[in-house]
Design an enzyme around this catalytic site. Structure first.
Site, PDB file in Angstrom:
ATOM      1  N   HIS A 173     -19.055 -73.098   1.240  1.00  0.00           N
ATOM      2  CA  HIS A 173     -19.171 -73.451   2.954  1.00  0.00           C
ATOM      3  C   HIS A 173     -19.577 -72.259   3.438  1.00  0.00           C
ATOM      4  O   HIS A 173     -20.357 -72.242   4.509  1.00  0.00           O
ATOM      5  CB  HIS A 173     -17.885 -74.018   3.278  1.00  0.00           C
ATOM      6  N   HIS A 193     -24.574 -72.559  11.361  1.00  0.00           N
ATOM      7  CA  HIS A 193     -23.843 -73.696  10.981  1.00  0.00           C
ATOM      8  C   HIS A 193     -23.998 -75.027  11.741  1.00  0.00           C
ATOM      9  O   HIS A 193     -23.806 -75.096  13.144  1.00  0.00           O
ATOM     10  CB  HIS A 193     -22.576 -73.266  11.146  1.00  0.00           C
ATOM     11  N   GLU A 231     -11.976 -70.036   0.842  1.00  0.00           N
ATOM     12  CA  GLU A 231     -12.843 -70.448  -0.209  1.00  0.00           C
ATOM     13  C   GLU A 231     -12.774 -69.538  -1.525  1.00  0.00           C
ATOM     14  O   GLU A 231     -12.871 -69.889  -2.504  1.00  0.00           O
ATOM     15  CB  GLU A 231     -14.166 -70.487   0.292  1.00  0.00           C
ATOM     16  N   CYS A 270     -17.063 -81.078  10.004  1.00  0.00           N
ATOM     17  CA  CYS A 270     -18.049 -80.467   9.162  1.00  0.00           C
ATOM     18  C   CYS A 270     -18.518 -80.637   7.823  1.00  0.00           C
ATOM     19  O   CYS A 270     -19.196 -79.994   6.975  1.00  0.00           O
ATOM     20  CB  CYS A 270     -17.782 -78.798   9.150  1.00  0.00           C
ATOM     21  N   PHE A 316     -12.974 -78.614  10.365  1.00  0.00           N
ATOM     22  CA  PHE A 316     -11.859 -78.749  11.304  1.00  0.00           C
ATOM     23  C   PHE A 316     -11.207 -80.178  11.187  1.00  0.00           C
ATOM     24  O   PHE A 316     -11.920 -81.213  10.911  1.00  0.00           O
ATOM     25  CB  PHE A 316     -12.325 -78.674  12.800  1.00  0.00           C
ATOM     26  N   LYS A 363     -25.555 -70.719   5.252  1.00  0.00           N
ATOM     27  CA  LYS A 363     -25.474 -70.422   6.703  1.00  0.00           C
ATOM     28  C   LYS A 363     -25.847 -69.040   6.937  1.00  0.00           C
ATOM     29  O   LYS A 363     -25.848 -68.869   8.308  1.00  0.00           O
ATOM     30  CB  LYS A 363     -23.820 -70.753   6.873  1.00  0.00           C
TER      31      LYS A 363
END
Length: 419
Positions: free
Chosen positions: A309, A346, A320, A169, A405, A341
């Site tokens: 993110h 996403h 975060e 990502c 990930f 997002k």
């Protein structure tokens, strides 16, 4: 001479808007593009919602042969690249082809075409041994993710460095950084950089269902993506692409180009911890932010907006928030933070480049996009997340971060370019 990479062209294919201006309008209005999945029948899945792009390849200018040859992810990338080049005002034919580079990111490559080909070759799973006779002649290209970068390179006439970046990502952020490195390192005069993913297929839904990462709020798709909200329950899948044209700053100024932003600093780190898990202290992301600030010769107080993110999972949003506090200190409490997002979902590897495009447009227009669907404060997420409504906000520098990930953590700083 120190070389600086600047953004002179932006192209976007995204949920809520095809094209740069439609995309920005979606963000500025705080409009969500999440809905029940229409690209396949989602009835058997736990999460049946996504942010789909209303993309018509014919209307976008692709030929019948291009559509037959290219996976949906490649189509997104090529259309975005064409818009970015047109927006830049460049005639790439006037630049030596070997001085044009391409860096495209993608987390899952040609997923939709591969799944469809498996369905055909296995006769919808009936055959254990696949019948190759039914395969498309383009199947090999679908199996090699670098095909996406090759399609963009072919379209823009690039014969310099061409690469496919696949870091989960964070692929979009990392691909833009790779393009900037081509410019600053002197290996290219023009870099076409960004990312694409079209992951909305049964296999992707099944994978995220298995780890319960996506929101099961199927009854209210519009409000399912809720980053930083106390009632968040997972992220919402999306799709799309964004591609930027990057040039050396002095060359761009000489030709009178419009400069959206400078790529001021970048860094990435790994947490070496867990395939999908995150440590709550945010140490690795904070370190990426710290190093990016150092490379940009900037201090925490120079950051005027943070594009988070902000996936909408509980562990990501806590991670975060902790990272921003750790890296920026008191400044974290005084700078707007938001997650787009909440509006466009996403899109895995693509989202980093889509977020960089949003940051460049935010700098140009001096508006911080909102975090849609943020109604209930989470005591663990106690920063200024620009709830629901875009905010006019003076800014000279913005920070965009990504978390993927595998433990990937990336941070990029963009700033306004002085004339």
């Amino acid at each position: 001479m120190t070389r600086t990479a600047v953004v002179t062209g932006i192209g976007v294919v995204a949920p809520g808007g095809i094209g740069r201006e439609a995309f920005w309008e979606c963000l500025a209005e705080g409009r969500t593009a999440t809905r029940t999945i229409t690209l396949f029948d989602p009835a058997e899945f736990r999460s049946r919602i996504a942010a789909e792009a209303d993309f018509d390849p014919h209307a976008a200018g692709l030929t019948h042969q291009e559509i037959r040859r290219m996976d949906r992810a490649s189509q997104f990338a090529v259309v975005s690249a064409r818009e970015a080049v047109a927006d830049s005002g460049l005639d790439t034919g006037e630049t030596a082809a070997e001085r044009i580079g391409v860096a495209i990111g993608s987390a899952v490559g040609c997923t939709m075409s591969l799944e469809e080909e498996y369905r055909v070759l296995s006769d919808s799973g009936r055959l254990r041994l696949l019948d190759h006779a039914y395969g498309t002649p383009h199947l090999y290209g679908h199996m090699v993710p670098s095909t996406i970068a090759v399609e963009v390179a072919r379209d823009v006439g690039a014969e310099g460095e061409v690469s496919l970046v696949s870091t989960g990502c964070t692929s979009g952020l990392d691909a833009v950084a790779r393009g900037a490195q081509m410019i600053t390192g002197g290996t290219a005069d023009i870099a076409v950089a960004g990312a694409t993913d079209a992951p909305l297929s049964p296999i992707t839904s099944a994978c995220f269902d298995a780890i319960k990462a996506t929101s099961p709020n199927n009854g209210d798709p519009e409000h399912a993506s809720r980053p930083f909200d106390a009632d968040r329950d997972g992220f919402v899948l999306g799709e799309g692409a964004a591609v930027l044209v990057l040039e050396e700053r002095e060359a761009a100024l000489r030709r009178g180009a419009r400069i959206y932003a400078e790529i001021a600093g970048f860094a990435n780190r790994s947490n070496a911890f867990h395939m999908t898990g995150l440590k709550p202290d945010g140490r690795e992301m904070a370190e990426a932010i710290r190093v990016a600030l150092g490379r940009a010769r900037m201090a925490p107080d120079d950051v005027d907006y943070i594009n988070a993110h902000g996936s909408g999972t509980k562990q990501n949003d806590r991670h975060e928030t902790a990272a921003f506090k750790r890296a920026l200190g008191d400044r974290a409490y005084r700078v707007p933070v938001s997650s787009i997002k909440s509006m466009v979902g996403h899109s895995l590897g693509a989202i980093g480049s889509i977020e960089v495009a949003a940051c460049a447009l935010a700098l140009e227009r001096q508006v911080a996009p909102p975090t849609a669907n943020l109604y209930t404060a989470d005591p663990e997420c106690d920063l200024d997340y620009v709830p629901r409504t875009a905010r006019e906000h003076g800014m000279d520098a913005v920070l965009s971060v990504g978390s993927g990930f595998g433990g990937f953590q990336s941070a990029m700083l963009l700033r306004r370019s002085a004339a």
